[in-house]
Motif scaffolding. Structure first.
Motif, PDB file in Angstrom:
ATOM      1  N   PRO A 108      31.567 -71.178 127.835  1.00  0.00           N
ATOM      2  CA  PRO A 108      31.081 -72.290 128.672  1.00  0.00           C
ATOM      3  C   PRO A 108      32.192 -73.190 129.218  1.00  0.00           C
ATOM      4  O   PRO A 108      32.096 -73.651 130.341  1.00  0.00           O
ATOM      5  N   SER A 109      33.232 -73.433 128.432  1.00  0.00           N
ATOM      6  CA  SER A 109      34.303 -74.276 128.952  1.00  0.00           C
ATOM      7  C   SER A 109      35.396 -73.460 129.619  1.00  0.00           C
ATOM      8  O   SER A 109      36.352 -74.017 130.149  1.00  0.00           O
ATOM      9  N   GLY A 110      35.273 -72.140 129.612  1.00  0.00           N
ATOM     10  CA  GLY A 110      36.148 -71.296 130.430  1.00  0.00           C
ATOM     11  C   GLY A 110      37.436 -70.817 129.790  1.00  0.00           C
ATOM     12  O   GLY A 110      38.299 -70.291 130.493  1.00  0.00           O
ATOM     13  N   SER A 111      37.592 -70.990 128.471  1.00  0.00           N
ATOM     14  CA  SER A 111      38.793 -70.490 127.805  1.00  0.00           C
ATOM     15  C   SER A 111      38.439 -70.055 126.391  1.00  0.00           C
ATOM     16  O   SER A 111      37.287 -70.125 125.975  1.00  0.00           O
ATOM     17  N   HIS A 112      39.472 -69.640 125.631  1.00  0.00           N
ATOM     18  CA  HIS A 112      39.279 -69.222 124.239  1.00  0.00           C
ATOM     19  C   HIS A 112      39.068 -70.404 123.300  1.00  0.00           C
ATOM     20  O   HIS A 112      38.736 -70.214 122.130  1.00  0.00           O
ATOM     21  N   LYS A 113      39.300 -71.622 123.760  1.00  0.00           N
ATOM     22  CA  LYS A 113      39.305 -72.787 122.865  1.00  0.00           C
ATOM     23  C   LYS A 113      38.010 -72.979 122.066  1.00  0.00           C
ATOM     24  O   LYS A 113      38.074 -73.410 120.906  1.00  0.00           O
ATOM     25  N   PRO A 114      36.827 -72.696 122.625  1.00  0.00           N
ATOM     26  CA  PRO A 114      35.615 -72.900 121.812  1.00  0.00           C
ATOM     27  C   PRO A 114      35.560 -72.032 120.547  1.00  0.00           C
ATOM     28  O   PRO A 114      34.793 -72.352 119.638  1.00  0.00           O
ATOM     29  N   ASN A 115      36.355 -70.955 120.482  1.00  0.00           N
ATOM     30  CA  ASN A 115      36.337 -70.117 119.274  1.00  0.00           C
ATOM     31  C   ASN A 115      36.637 -70.929 118.021  1.00  0.00           C
ATOM     32  O   ASN A 115      36.107 -70.638 116.943  1.00  0.00           O
ATOM     33  N   THR A 116      37.497 -71.926 118.149  1.00  0.00           N
ATOM     34  CA  THR A 116      37.798 -72.788 116.997  1.00  0.00           C
ATOM     35  C   THR A 116      37.056 -74.124 117.077  1.00  0.00           C
ATOM     36  O   THR A 116      36.707 -74.705 116.054  1.00  0.00           O
TER      37      THR A 116
END
Lengths: 465, 465
Positions: A108-116
């Protein structure tokens, strides 16, 4: 027979565990030190800032850490992410290399960052935390955490560097749409912010100031904790679902394990997320998969920095961490890949580099944007400027393979899309982008300022304990 | 047992054919008319603007039209798109309705538009066309066509309304990154543009002017054709892969066929893409799936317009088309859902509405943004303003079901993400959005201006031929 372009997995193939490489490292990362006493700190020192479960993950030696069902439920919004065979790019490059990429831009936010961000928000919620604070520059991390907090019904306070707050409204609005409170930093809400504003009411702000504000608010309120988007062990571990999925997808495609794995490098979580499960294979199955971090020439901590204890933040408030660093006061040039403008590398990846289990190369932003545009035209997806670093590495490797007459299998992390970075592409087309390569004198000047403990001095101290 | 949130398909489940509802319609759409003579026109009249294969599709009565392998190969970049069970939204609404959505925002340009841009670019390429022209407002269609042209190696010239060119640089940069030439309209490149600029050098431009420029360039150059993103039969047909995939996904999930299907309505392709395969079921299998178009109260052609022949463009250059219309000179209020600011509906969907095979409801933009924010917080994906119309309809239907104590199955088209629309959300949060409901006097004034042939007069003429 039709070609396979995209290798997908179903929801029930989302990994069930995160991989903790500390369990397999021949040399474990050295411990963090108290910034005042220079003595190793224990988990309790982190308790004011992080929930206990994340602290236990930070120091865990367990190989596999189970992912809670509630976290996997939110992962389902965008995971498993697709893996692509880059047939268009291969054709554009005229290479016989087999190129694959894992695409994390579907979140949803467009990068890998939500994984953490998602597990961090979850564990805070579970421990009764009401609010998480964090800092953000251009907004990629802040928007990932805003999304994650909204999913678990807790408040998110983002201290956004004032100049980005004013000039980059899109990410700010995204965070607010997910219900976050976004404050331009420095703000009047904190002692740190008020002090800075008293001295300079028109300051553009900085990431260092924003960190100070976020940490202060977490330290001063019992129901508030702080969250970091890279560098720390538990953050890297959360990202390993990327590489685990990639291995399944390569197997499903009947592909060889890669000869080369490339990923962009900022603080380490982007690279670690894809690479660590492959290094696990190297360490436990005897494969020889070369994992290479692509860093910007403007912040070349892995290729030109020193391996030494240093602060994680620019102000010098955090514990001291063993890292490849250019010095915590070094301010990299303002390249568009904001996520890679960091002075140091996390402890785990630094130790892996010291032990030659990974390697790195530095690439200038002009070359990265050329690579990104080649990719966009060939594959259709416009990459984030951070991702362009890995693409540039891939193009270099493919060209070298062509020259050598070899056909390696190459995998890289397309860590995000460029929807919020179109002004960076405009600057490129307008000829406004510059090369930003540190001179040797600049590197020397930066690392000479580092006066914190050396690795060997701490090793000697630990040997006596 | 874990819940299923996202239902995915693999590449080989991309539909092999587009569905042409004309084959199944009890009353076929009436033919287009020559704007001067008011006589039916044949395929040859369209030849200066479109490649022959698309013209043949435009008038085709075949039920299934095969999708070329080269088109399916490009579709693989983002298709099949995921279908979601909206577990978060159901919980937020406290409804026992089962809500599903098809998510088209995973395409490279972020909406459903590439579903038709890709085959249009392909057929042009196959027939030796070197360049496609089109107009664009905010840029959603222009970026989809730029992407598609890049995939097949042909030039794309986009005439972008000047005020959007100046104020919305992100979409413009996206088009340029895919290699398109983007010209602010009016431009000095065309007779139409030069005339307007001579009269008013500071004009902000309009979609009507941009259409005139794009059509003029296509008409005047043998190697150049023109492309439209909605309204026409072949465009609607290309979009039917959305609904076909949705049916497979509902079956795979073991779900009932929906009681309600909702989609946003601009010119018709968004709605038709999802709904037509379900109407096919109604027409051939006797199901009773209610397909409902969600249109803005500021452009309510389906709910308040008249069914009459009208021009497709505001200037009055195109063939006359039988459509529900507010009059081609009517200029809807400047709502943020730019894709829905169109005066009329395509011939196929208009005939379906006249025959009561579909229905429609109009929703004000304030209600749509409230719905979109509820959705973003519950599901994590921030929708495009166009998509918010369908979401608002779904929330209405769920609330009605709650009141009636029923548990219907609801499906809607989440046609795109809101990454490029964050300023619209900012306006909402700042309290700047207004209601835009046409008064009855405004509707009357608009439709009274329509002086083109009536449906019955054309039917009478055709009966005599």
């Amino acid at each position: 027979m039709e070609s396979t372009r995209k290798i997908t997995l179903s929801e029930n193939e989302i990994p069930t565990h995160w991989y903790n490489i500390v369990a397999d490292m021949p040399n474990k990362p050295l411990p963090p030190l108290n910034p005042g006493t220079h003595e190793p700190i224990g988990p309790e020192a982190l308790a004011p800032l992080f929930p206990m479960e994340l602290i236990m993950q930070e120091v865990s030696q367990e190989r596999w850490v189970e992912i809670p069902d509630e976290v996997r439920e939110v992962y389902k919004i965008w995971r498993p992410t697709p893996m692509f065979r880059a047939t268009g790019l291969e054709k554009a490059l005229g290479t016989s290399a087999k190129i694959y990429y894992k695409y994390e831009g579907v979140s949803p936010s467009g990068s890998h960052k939500p994984n953490t961000a998602v597990p961090q928000a979850y564990y805070n919620m579970k421990e009764g935390v009401k609010r998480i604070t964090t800092e953000t520059g251009a907004g990629q991390w802040g928007s990932a955490l805003s999304f994650a907090c909204q999913m678990f019904g807790i408040e998110c306070d983002v201290y956004m560097v004032r100049i980005s707050f004013d000039q980059k409204p899109y990410r700010k609005m995204m965070m607010q749409t997910w219900g976050a409170n976004v404050y331009p930093s420095p703000s009047e809400r904190t002692n740190a912010g008020r002090q800075i504003l008293a001295q300079d009411p028109d300051t553009p702000g900085s990431l260092g100031i924003a960190i100070s504000e976020a940490v202060e608010m977490a330290a001063m309120h019992d129901d508030t904790k702080y969250s970091l988007g890279s560098v720390l062990n538990h953050v890297l571990m959360h990202q390993t679902i990327i590489g685990q999925e990639a291995i399944k997808q390569l197997e499903k495609a009947g592909a060889d394990m890669p000869d080369y794995v490339f990923a962009p490098f900022g603080g380490g979580s982007n690279f670690a997320g894809l690479a660590l499960p492959f290094i696990h294979k190297n360490l436990t199955e005897g494969t020889n998969i070369r994992c290479i971090a692509s860093e910007p020439t403007s912040a070349p901590k892995l290729t030109r920095g020193i391996f030494r204890y240093d602060f994680g933040d620019t102000v010098g408030m955090t514990p001291l961490i063993p890292m490849y660093t250019l010095g915590h006061t070094y301010v990299p040039a303002k390249i568009h890949a904001g996520g890679l403008r960091y002075h140091g590398a996390g402890a785990v990846v630094s130790q892996l580099l010291a032990d030659e289990l990974i390697s790195a190369e530095a690439i200038d932003q002009l070359e990265t944007f050329e690579a990104g545009i080649t990719f966009a035209k060939a594959e259709g997806i416009i990459p984030a400027p951070e991702a362009n670093h890995a693409i540039a590495s891939v193009i270099r490797a493919a060209n070298q393979a062509n020259a050598a007459g070899t056909s390696p299998t190459i995998l890289f992390n397309l860590c995000g899309h460029g929807n919020f970075d179109m002004l960076a592409y405009e600057d490129y087309f307008a000829g406004k982008l510059q090369k930003h390569e540190m001179t040797q004198a600049e590197v020397n000047a930066a690392v000479e300022k580092v006066d914190t403990p050396t690795i060997s001095s701490v090793q000697a101290m630990l040997a006596q304990m």
